[in-house]
Motif scaffolding. Structure first.
Motif, PDB file in Angstrom:
ATOM      1  N   ASP A   3      17.297  15.567 -12.953  1.00 13.20           N
ATOM      2  CA  ASP A   3      15.961  15.864 -13.466  1.00 13.20           C
ATOM      3  C   ASP A   3      15.297  14.642 -14.100  1.00 13.20           C
ATOM      4  N   GLU A   4      15.600  13.482 -13.549  1.00  9.68           N
ATOM      5  CA  GLU A   4      14.930  12.244 -13.950  1.00  9.68           C
ATOM      6  C   GLU A   4      13.818  11.958 -12.958  1.00  9.68           C
ATOM      7  N   ILE A   5      12.713  11.405 -13.464  1.00  6.63           N
ATOM      8  CA  ILE A   5      11.583  11.051 -12.612  1.00  6.63           C
ATOM      9  C   ILE A   5      11.383   9.539 -12.653  1.00  6.63           C
ATOM     10  N   ASN A  23       0.814  -1.226   0.000  1.00  3.05           N
ATOM     11  CA  ASN A  23       0.000   0.000   0.000  1.00  3.05           C
ATOM     12  C   ASN A  23       0.843   1.269   0.000  1.00  3.05           C
ATOM     13  N   VAL A  24       2.014   1.206  -0.610  1.00  3.41           N
ATOM     14  CA  VAL A  24       2.913   2.362  -0.679  1.00  3.41           C
ATOM     15  C   VAL A  24       3.284   2.617  -2.133  1.00  3.41           C
ATOM     16  N   GLU A  25       3.160   3.866  -2.552  1.00  2.00           N
ATOM     17  CA  GLU A  25       3.608   4.290  -3.879  1.00  2.00           C
ATOM     18  C   GLU A  25       4.506   5.504  -3.708  1.00  2.00           C
ATOM     19  N   ALA A  26       5.297   5.796  -4.730  1.00  2.00           N
ATOM     20  CA  ALA A  26       6.266   6.887  -4.569  1.00  2.00           C
ATOM     21  C   ALA A  26       6.647   7.501  -5.905  1.00  2.00           C
ATOM     22  N   LEU A  27       7.058   8.761  -5.811  1.00  4.11           N
ATOM     23  CA  LEU A  27       7.594   9.534  -6.930  1.00  4.11           C
ATOM     24  C   LEU A  27       8.971  10.028  -6.529  1.00  4.11           C
TER      25      LEU A  27
END
Length: 245
Positions: free
Chosen positions: A232-234, A222-226
């Motif tokens: 400047d890479e995503i 139940n964990v998401e991330a950015l």
């Protein structure tokens, strides 16, 4: 806790919600006094100096230290409740305090609660029928811009926490060295039901660096991330697009 808290509360019986809001604000002030590392008379400072034992402290102190110990285990030591050999659970206190304040309001009958502690947000319920809460994630490399907008659509509880260098500089410490973390990341935003944990995981992930942290974050339920790198890479976890608008 060295930051500003704001509340957006919807629905519920006005008298009950007002009383809960007063209690939530009082609880935040109490947590600030209890856990301050800058006050010699705080329970945390006295505990660290050996002037108090843990059973002599208020129950919240033991609760926070237990949560911090759990975060340290799950992160394999990348999250820590110590700083240069001294007891310092401040990395978990803000998220824990904000989440607790939000749950006080929800328990009082509020149908929508948004508690923002220094940019880290705990969301409960909805702001209105058919309207989800939305949280903008600042782009650390483009002041005034947004890297993403997180939607709480379909979730009764959601939190968004960001760790990085844009606002406070090199304040995140590598627990292995006791020095500012050397990392290829400029910001990590974690989305999870609980702000207590989202705040911890964002801090730990930032210290790890992008490659190790992305793999680790994918393993958490139940964990998401950015993740945004200095180049400047995503990067994002597989399920994050479900939360984006």
């Amino acid at each position: 806790m060295g930051t500003v808290f704001s509340f957006d509360v919807r629905g519920g019986e006005p008298g009950a919600v007002r009383a809960a809001l007063e209690a939530a604000v009082a609880a935040l002030h109490r947590a600030d006094v209890m856990f301050s590392t800058y006050r010699d008379d705080s329970q945390l400072s006295r505990l660290a100096r050996g002037e108090l034992t843990l059973p002599e402290c208020d129950p919240e102190v033991a609760e926070v230290l237990e949560l911090g110990a759990a975060a340290e285990r799950v992160s394999e030591g990348w999250f820590s409740t110590s700083y240069r050999g001294s007891l310092d659970p401040t990395g978990i206190v803000k998220g824990w305090a904000a989440e607790r304040a939000a749950r006080l309001l929800r328990a009082a009958g509020a149908t929508g609660v948004n508690v923002n502690g220094g940019g880290d947000v705990q969301l409960l319920g909805t702001p209105g029928t058919g309207r989800p809460w939305r949280v903008g994630v600042s782009d650390p490399l483009r002041p005034g811009g947004l890297a993403a907008v997180i939607s709480a659509a379909g979730a009764d509880e959601l939190s968004v926490a960001t760790s990085g260098t844009a606002e406070r500089g090199d304040h995140i410490v590598d627990p292995r060295t006791g020095r500012p973390a050397v990392t290829d990341l400029v910001a990590v935003t974690v989305v999870a039901p609980s702000l207590t944990w989202a705040d911890c995981w964002a801090t730990a992930a930032f210290a790890m660096g992008s490659r190790a942290s992305l793999t680790w974050l994918e393993s958490l339920p139940n964990v998401e991330a950015l993740l945004i790198t200095t180049a400047d890479e995503i990067h994002c976890t597989e399920g994050l697009p479900h939360h984006l608008t």
